[in-house]
Motif scaffolding. Sequence first.
Motif, PDB file in Angstrom:
ATOM      1  N   PRO A  87      18.575  -3.545   0.159  1.00 64.20           N
ATOM      2  CA  PRO A  87      19.719  -4.463   0.202  1.00 64.20           C
ATOM      3  C   PRO A  87      19.658  -5.457  -0.959  1.00 64.20           C
ATOM      4  CG  PRO A  87      18.847  -4.143   2.402  1.00 64.20           C
ATOM      5  CD  PRO A  87      17.883  -3.471   1.468  1.00 64.20           C
ATOM      6  N   GLU A  88      20.775  -5.621  -1.630  1.00 71.00           N
ATOM      7  CA  GLU A  88      20.834  -6.412  -2.855  1.00 71.00           C
ATOM      8  C   GLU A  88      20.491  -7.884  -2.637  1.00 71.00           C
ATOM      9  OE1 GLU A  88      25.560  -7.555  -2.962  1.00 71.00           O
ATOM     10  OE2 GLU A  88      24.981  -5.545  -3.614  1.00 71.00           O
ATOM     11  N   HIS A  89      20.054  -8.506  -3.724  1.00 70.78           N
ATOM     12  CA  HIS A  89      19.749  -9.941  -3.729  1.00 70.78           C
ATOM     13  C   HIS A  89      18.782 -10.333  -2.615  1.00 70.78           C
ATOM     14  CE1 HIS A  89      22.444 -10.670  -6.979  1.00 70.78           C
ATOM     15  NE2 HIS A  89      23.542 -10.428  -6.313  1.00 70.78           N
ATOM     16  N   THR A  90      17.740  -9.526  -2.465  1.00 69.08           N
ATOM     17  CA  THR A  90      16.618  -9.886  -1.591  1.00 69.08           C
ATOM     18  C   THR A  90      15.366  -9.864  -2.455  1.00 69.08           C
ATOM     19  OG1 THR A  90      16.213  -7.580  -0.937  1.00 69.08           O
ATOM     20  CG2 THR A  90      17.700  -8.886   0.460  1.00 69.08           C
ATOM     21  N   LEU A 122      21.097 -23.616  -4.964  1.00 69.19           N
ATOM     22  CA  LEU A 122      21.544 -22.326  -5.489  1.00 69.19           C
ATOM     23  C   LEU A 122      20.809 -21.196  -4.788  1.00 69.19           C
ATOM     24  CD1 LEU A 122      21.711 -23.064  -9.324  1.00 69.19           C
ATOM     25  CD2 LEU A 122      23.534 -23.228  -7.612  1.00 69.19           C
ATOM     26  N   VAL A 123      21.580 -20.228  -4.272  1.00 68.67           N
ATOM     27  CA  VAL A 123      21.015 -19.070  -3.595  1.00 68.67           C
ATOM     28  C   VAL A 123      21.603 -17.807  -4.208  1.00 68.67           C
ATOM     29  CG1 VAL A 123      20.578 -20.276  -1.425  1.00 68.67           C
ATOM     30  CG2 VAL A 123      22.781 -19.137  -1.777  1.00 68.67           C
ATOM     31  N   ALA A 124      20.930 -16.690  -3.988  1.00 73.43           N
ATOM     32  CA  ALA A 124      21.325 -15.416  -4.575  1.00 73.43           C
ATOM     33  C   ALA A 124      22.156 -14.603  -3.584  1.00 73.43           C
ATOM     34  CB  ALA A 124      20.089 -14.625  -4.997  1.00 73.43           C
ATOM     35  N   ARG A 125      23.446 -14.517  -3.862  1.00 74.41           N
ATOM     36  CA  ARG A 125      24.374 -13.663  -3.120  1.00 74.41           C
ATOM     37  C   ARG A 125      25.405 -13.140  -4.102  1.00 74.41           C
ATOM     38  NH1 ARG A 125      22.804 -11.240   1.039  1.00 74.41           N
ATOM     39  NH2 ARG A 125      20.958 -11.551  -0.255  1.00 74.41           N
ATOM     40  N   THR A 177      18.331 -18.819   8.347  1.00 76.13           N
ATOM     41  CA  THR A 177      18.221 -18.145   9.639  1.00 76.13           C
ATOM     42  C   THR A 177      18.919 -16.785   9.634  1.00 76.13           C
ATOM     43  OG1 THR A 177      20.247 -19.095  10.605  1.00 76.13           O
ATOM     44  CG2 THR A 177      18.212 -20.397  10.793  1.00 76.13           C
ATOM     45  N   LEU A 178      19.771 -16.545   8.637  1.00 82.37           N
ATOM     46  CA  LEU A 178      20.474 -15.272   8.535  1.00 82.37           C
ATOM     47  C   LEU A 178      19.559 -14.209   7.927  1.00 82.37           C
ATOM     48  CD1 LEU A 178      23.899 -16.538   7.119  1.00 82.37           C
ATOM     49  CD2 LEU A 178      23.249 -16.207   9.514  1.00 82.37           C
ATOM     50  N   ARG A 179      19.945 -12.962   8.098  1.00 79.88           N
ATOM     51  CA  ARG A 179      19.187 -11.868   7.503  1.00 79.88           C
ATOM     52  C   ARG A 179      20.131 -10.966   6.707  1.00 79.88           C
ATOM     53  NH1 ARG A 179      16.081 -14.985   8.218  1.00 79.88           N
ATOM     54  NH2 ARG A 179      14.046 -14.926   9.269  1.00 79.88           N
ATOM     55  N   GLY A 224      18.266  -6.606   8.311  1.00 82.00           N
ATOM     56  CA  GLY A 224      17.648  -7.546   9.236  1.00 82.00           C
ATOM     57  C   GLY A 224      16.242  -7.973   8.890  1.00 82.00           C
ATOM     58  N   ARG A 225      15.682  -7.431   7.816  1.00 82.47           N
ATOM     59  CA  ARG A 225      14.288  -7.725   7.479  1.00 82.47           C
ATOM     60  C   ARG A 225      14.114  -8.917   6.532  1.00 82.47           C
ATOM     61  NH1 ARG A 225      10.961  -2.045   6.615  1.00 82.47           N
ATOM     62  NH2 ARG A 225      11.961  -0.829   8.280  1.00 82.47           N
ATOM     63  N   TYR A 226      15.129  -9.167   5.694  1.00 85.74           N
ATOM     64  CA  TYR A 226      14.917 -10.085   4.582  1.00 85.74           C
ATOM     65  C   TYR A 226      15.835 -11.304   4.636  1.00 85.74           C
ATOM     66  CZ  TYR A 226      12.991  -5.652   2.899  1.00 85.74           C
ATOM     67  OH  TYR A 226      12.300  -4.470   2.795  1.00 85.74           O
ATOM     68  N   GLU A 227      15.324 -12.424   4.126  1.00 93.39           N
ATOM     69  CA  GLU A 227      16.096 -13.658   4.042  1.00 93.39           C
ATOM     70  C   GLU A 227      17.004 -13.663   2.808  1.00 93.39           C
ATOM     71  OE1 GLU A 227      13.435 -16.955   3.820  1.00 93.39           O
ATOM     72  OE2 GLU A 227      12.750 -16.776   5.902  1.00 93.39           O
ATOM     73  N   VAL A 228      17.872 -14.654   2.761  1.00 92.64           N
ATOM     74  CA  VAL A 228      18.637 -14.955   1.557  1.00 92.64           C
ATOM     75  C   VAL A 228      17.742 -15.822   0.664  1.00 92.64           C
ATOM     76  CG1 VAL A 228      20.655 -16.152   0.615  1.00 92.64           C
ATOM     77  CG2 VAL A 228      20.852 -14.850   2.757  1.00 92.64           C
ATOM     78  N   PRO A 229      17.398 -15.365  -0.534  1.00 88.19           N
ATOM     79  CA  PRO A 229      16.479 -16.138  -1.369  1.00 88.19           C
ATOM     80  C   PRO A 229      17.183 -17.229  -2.163  1.00 88.19           C
ATOM     81  CG  PRO A 229      16.981 -14.071  -2.455  1.00 88.19           C
ATOM     82  CD  PRO A 229      17.695 -14.040  -1.123  1.00 88.19           C
ATOM     83  N   THR A 230      16.455 -18.302  -2.435  1.00 87.89           N
ATOM     84  CA  THR A 230      16.954 -19.331  -3.336  1.00 87.89           C
ATOM     85  C   THR A 230      16.681 -18.898  -4.775  1.00 87.89           C
ATOM     86  OG1 THR A 230      14.868 -20.541  -3.430  1.00 87.89           O
ATOM     87  CG2 THR A 230      16.397 -21.118  -1.636  1.00 87.89           C
TER      88      THR A 230
END
Length: 349
Positions: A33-36, A63-66, A112-114, A131-137
């Motif tokens: 999944p992208e941006h993880t 700033l977060v990666a989406r 808290t999202l995945r 469902g495994r990875y967070e949204v990274p900064t």
Amino acid sequence: MLAAIVAVPTGAAAHRDQEPTVIGHRGASGYRPEHTLESYRLAIAAGADYIEPDLVSTRDGVLVARHENEISGTTDVSTRPEFAARKATKTIDGVSVTGWFTEDFTLTELKTLRAKERLPLVRPTNTVFDGRYEVPTFQEVIDLAKAESRRLGRTIGVYPETKHPTYFQSIGLALEEPLVRTLKRNRLTSKKDGVIIQSFETANLRALSKVTDVKLVQLLSSAGKPYDFVVAGDPRTYADLAKADGLKWISTYADGVGVEKNLIVPRDSTGKLLAPTTLIRDAHRTGLIVHAWTFRAENQFLPADFRIGTDPNARGDLFAEFALFYGLGLDGAFSDHPDVAVAARVGSR
């Protein structure tokens, strides 16, 4: 037919004095999944020179990666009852969009999202990682690049894109100030550092050119125009900027262009390749590097010449597409499958 396609415009390949740069597009998004962080980590393992985080802002200015500030397609937010009331309809760059938006969440809430696979029908094997990875900064992406650079003994660069800068400016969450601040905090401030900032808009890149010395790349699409041009009433389109005069203007504030592939090698109505344009040659003559997007392995994203079979989601001959573009003198490529980009680069030496 193919001989005409691969003919190199005079001077194109001669400009390049080093092998093409491989950019992990949203990481290795063909496999995770992208941006993880896992997508970025896999891209580095595959040999990518840069990893690419698209940057948007949280409500508290982090700033977060989406890929977009609307996150229902890339996270599980729509299944979270505690955030149901956050669903909204907004106008982003003149387009009405309904969903959940990063600017309505604090970083703590967003964490808290995945993440989930954005193209589940195209890449069903990636959904096992939902469902495994967070949204990274953005800072976490930089930290990963630094750690992997130390471990591998080579520089892993970051290639952030400012997403919808005019929109974020309009809601009081401008991306540029925290971006420059983060880079300074990490001592990433010069052209020799492994940072390239990109944008589909021109105004923020022109402003950034006055406050940072890192490399800047102007993104160009095969259709439409920069949204800051829409706001300012500037009649020029991306097609105008891709011409020699437009490229000369871009060279006054940027180090390169990141162009949609079709601006370099167009396709006809059936998806077959036509003769290359002079874009690479014209850009090189003004001193601009040329990176192209986006190289993906699935048939539906490839020109008809390189598809294998009729299943749009089956993998075609991405290696051959890289060979074509590298042969034209391309300086770098954004790819969901950076392993293939690296392998083709070795084969083009």
